[in-house]
Write an enzyme that holds these catalytic residues in place. Structure first.
Site, short mmCIF file in Angstrom:
data_model
loop_
_atom_site.label_atom_id
_atom_site.label_comp_id
_atom_site.label_asym_id
_atom_site.label_seq_id
_atom_site.Cartn_x
_atom_site.Cartn_y
_atom_site.Cartn_z
N ARG A 133 0.77 -1.19 -0.08
CA ARG A 133 -0.06 0.11 -0.06
C ARG A 133 0.78 1.31 0.22
O ARG A 133 0.39 2.35 -0.18
CB ARG A 133 -1.10 0.09 1.25
CG ARG A 133 -2.21 -0.86 0.93
CD ARG A 133 -2.90 -1.21 2.29
NE ARG A 133 -2.19 -2.22 2.98
CZ ARG A 133 -2.50 -2.59 4.55
NH1 ARG A 133 -3.67 -2.10 4.85
NH2 ARG A 133 -1.80 -3.62 4.97
N ASP B 8 5.31 -1.73 11.64
CA ASP B 8 4.66 -0.21 11.27
C ASP B 8 3.89 0.33 12.09
O ASP B 8 2.94 1.16 11.80
CB ASP B 8 3.77 -0.79 9.95
CG ASP B 8 2.56 -1.42 10.24
OD1 ASP B 8 2.55 -1.98 11.38
OD2 ASP B 8 1.69 -1.65 9.37
N ARG C 58 49.56 40.01 -10.05
CA ARG C 58 48.35 40.62 -11.04
C ARG C 58 49.16 41.57 -12.08
O ARG C 58 50.20 42.00 -12.12
CB ARG C 58 47.50 41.54 -10.44
CG ARG C 58 47.82 42.74 -9.88
CD ARG C 58 46.87 43.68 -9.20
NE ARG C 58 47.39 45.00 -8.99
CZ ARG C 58 47.03 45.43 -7.50
NH1 ARG C 58 46.15 45.04 -6.83
NH2 ARG C 58 47.67 46.82 -7.20
C1 UD1 Z 1 -2.62 -5.45 10.97
C2 UD1 Z 1 -3.87 -6.47 11.56
C3 UD1 Z 1 -5.15 -5.62 11.90
C4 UD1 Z 1 -4.59 -4.20 12.88
C5 UD1 Z 1 -3.52 -3.64 12.24
C6 UD1 Z 1 -3.17 -2.62 13.20
C7 UD1 Z 1 -3.57 -8.80 10.77
C8 UD1 Z 1 -4.04 -9.75 9.65
N1 UD1 Z 1 -4.24 -7.66 10.88
O1 UD1 Z 1 -3.38 -5.28 9.64
O2 UD1 Z 1 -6.00 -6.50 12.39
O3 UD1 Z 1 -5.80 -3.68 12.94
O4 UD1 Z 1 -2.35 -4.46 11.70
O5 UD1 Z 1 -2.09 -1.85 12.56
O6 UD1 Z 1 -2.47 -8.98 11.59
N2 UD1 Z 1 3.91 -8.69 8.04
C9 UD1 Z 1 4.89 -9.47 7.95
N3 UD1 Z 1 4.61 -10.66 6.94
C10 UD1 Z 1 3.56 -10.74 6.39
C11 UD1 Z 1 2.64 -9.77 6.30
C12 UD1 Z 1 2.67 -8.71 7.12
O7 UD1 Z 1 5.93 -9.67 8.58
O8 UD1 Z 1 3.24 -11.76 5.70
C13 UD1 Z 1 4.33 -7.44 8.74
C14 UD1 Z 1 4.53 -6.14 7.99
O9 UD1 Z 1 5.67 -5.97 7.53
C15 UD1 Z 1 3.91 -5.36 9.12
C16 UD1 Z 1 3.12 -6.06 10.10
O10 UD1 Z 1 3.43 -7.46 9.71
O11 UD1 Z 1 5.12 -4.57 9.97
C17 UD1 Z 1 1.55 -5.82 9.84
O12 UD1 Z 1 1.04 -6.03 8.64
P1 UD1 Z 1 0.45 -5.14 7.73
O13 UD1 Z 1 0.21 -5.73 6.21
O14 UD1 Z 1 0.57 -3.56 7.77
O15 UD1 Z 1 -1.16 -5.25 8.51
P2 UD1 Z 1 -2.36 -4.54 8.48
O16 UD1 Z 1 -3.16 -4.52 7.22
O17 UD1 Z 1 -1.95 -3.32 8.94
MG MG Z 2 -0.13 -2.22 9.12
#
Ligand code: UD1
Ligand code: MG
Length: 500
Positions: free
Chosen positions: A19, A107, A442
């Protein structure tokens, strides 16, 4: 190591940052001089909690960033394929050894040590299996919604929400702590999400409730747990962080002109009584002394400014140290580990690189001083240029105490201008000048008295025209004069007296 209630932390940093729509992982973006991933890492460091970071997308770059800025002892795990937050936690399994596992997302940069401590404490006192933080937010878009019914709690991700569920403002913050035994027994049992095929860590909350285990919910303020998924989110957390620093320095006696326009980094320090002008950027490890003035739109990066120094607008200072009571700018540039003494004056359109300048020296207009050692009470005339580069290497110039460099000098390095010596205005100096001497380098001026009338007479004769002076006024004076005197091509009127 003694950890709070036998707790270790896992920080998830493997996600693709899709995103963000940038090539670079969002975790490497800077927020006020610190990368996003380092915020939770530093909060855990402050609490002495052993930490594992799960890497995946741009694993090497994130690993490098963390090893460069974190204390020794951080562990890393690898999630080869990004299959969701549940899978990411599972990938860190070999590092689990404490009784309680704290899970944070990389994040969430506004998280604080006290928020983490409170969660650990409530988890301990409530003897829950899982404890996690929730908050309420006006616009919950993008967050998992927290549903509670008949004492059972469940987190539903936005994509899976019904239209009614989307209206729920209570959200999951992504800050959890749980018993290691529960995690070990359940992490592999999380089903893939039917819509996305990902393994959602959040499903463990429902699984704990279904098993009749204790789940503690800790409400927290939204601003501490904002998730950063887009560049807009980044901008928002950056504003919060920046205003936090500005408010802190205001409380320490620093006046900010148009505070909302100032950029300030986390490691910047400012002495009381100082004034920071509109649009100033204070970057990196910058220290500004007491009672300084930093004019509008100046940038100061990794530099130290002594007390009572006045930096006029549009000045750029990088990797340098400036003494006390110095005047710099406007439109000056100091860089490359330059060291400026006390009571020095550096004026407009002066560039100083890798140069030291002693106390009470002056270089007030339009100069370039590079790779030089300049003593005390030296005067550098307007338009002085140090020719430090010979096309192969940089050479040094030494200007000793009390020397006076005339205006429009060209100093060809390597060269030494001795103590108290003078160089004449307009000189090109390529040989050392001994102490106490006058160097003139100069071409000598020639003076032909009474020649003005003679030239005019010649012109009149040539054209037999009394209105030659009017002509000169009307046309291009230079070409008219050349024409009148019969000069063509390369011969210029600068040599006119020699030609007559
Ligand atoms: C996630 C939560 C959501 C919450 C939000 C809060 C889940 C499924 N959802 O959503 O309920 O409200 O955070 O900010 O957990 N990451 C990995 N490996 C992966 C996917 C993600 O390490 O396969 C890490 C990302 O780098 C990030 C963190 O996990 O630091 C969260 O992932 P992100 O995709 O941002 O989750 P959200 O959609 O924000
Ligand atoms: Mg997130």
């Amino acid at each position: 190591m003694v950890t709070p209630h036998n707790t270790q932390a896992i920080v998830l940093a493997a996600g693709k940052s899709s995103r963000f729509k940038t090539k670079k992982s969002k975790l490497l973006f800077n927020i006020c001089g610190r990368s996003m991933i380092m915020y939770p890492v530093k909060a855990l460091e402050a609490l002495n909690i052993p930490t594992t970071i799960v890497l995946g997308h741009q694993a090497e770059a994130v690993r490098q960033e963390v090893t460069q800025h974190a204390q020794a002892g951080i562990q890393f795990a690898l999630q080869v394929e990004q299959k969701g937050t549940g899978d990411a936690v599972a990938c860190s399994r070999t590092t689990w050894n404490q009784e309680n596992i704290l899970i944070l997302y990389g994040d969430t940069p506004l998280i604080t040590p006290s928020l983490i401590t409170e969660l650990i404490e409530i988890h301990h006192t409530s003897k829950a299996t899982i404890s996690f933080c929730t908050t309420f937010v006006i616009d919950p878009a993008g967050y998992g919604r927290v549903l509670e019914k008949d004492g059972k709690i469940e987190i539903v991700e936005e994509k899976n929400c019904s239209p009614d569920q989307r209206q729920i403002n209570r959200i999951n913050t992504g800050v959890y702590i749980m018993k290691r035994a529960f995690l070990e027994n359940n992490i592999d049992k999380i089903a893939k999400n039917q819509l996305t095929g990902e393994v959602y860590f959040v499903d463990l909350i429902k699984m704990a409730c279904d098993q009749g285990l204790g789940v503690t919910v800790q409400p927290v303020a939204y601003d501490y747990v904002r998730g950063v998924n887009t560049l807009q989110d980044l901008w928002e957390v950056e504003q919060i962080k920046r205003s936090e620093f500005i408010k802190h320095w205001m409380s320490e006696g620093v006046r900010f002109e148009l505070a909302q326009s100032i950029h300030i980094d986390i490691n910047v320090k400012i002495g009381s009584g100082s004034f920071i002008g509109t649009g100033a950027h204070l970057i990196g490890d910058t220290v500004i002394g007491e009672d300084c003035f930093v004019g509008a739109f100046s940038i100061i990066e990794n530099s130290k400014i002594g007390i009572n120094t006045q930096i006029q607008p549009h000045t750029f200072i990088q990797d340098s140290s400036i003494g006390e009571e110095v005047q710099i700018g406007p439109f000056a540039r100091v860089r490359g580990n330059s060291e400026i003494g006390n009571d020095v004056q550096i004026g407009n359109f002066v560039e100083i690189k890798a140069t030291s300048i002693g106390d009470h020296s002056r270089t007030k207009h339009l100069s370039y001083l590079g790779d030089a050692t300049i003593g005390k009470s030296v005067n550098i005339g307007a338009g002085t240029i140090i020719c430090n580069y010979d096309g192969v290497k940089k050479n040094r110039t030494i200007i000793e105490d009390n020397a006076f460099i005339g205006s429009n000098n060209t100093l060809i390095a390597p060269v030494t201008i001795g103590k108290g010596s003078y160089t004449a205005g307009g000189s090109t100096i390529n040989e050392n000048v001994p102490a106490g001497s006058l160097a003139i380098g100069r071409s000598r001026q020639q003076l032909k008295e009474g020649y003005a009338e003679k030239i005019k007479a010649e012109l009149v004769k040539k054209h037999s025209c009394a209105c030659i002076t009017e002509d000169i006024g009307k046309k291009n004076a230079q070409s008219t004069l050349d024409e009148a005197l019969g000069f063509h091509g390369a011969i210029k009127t600068t040599n006119i007296t020699d030609q007559i």
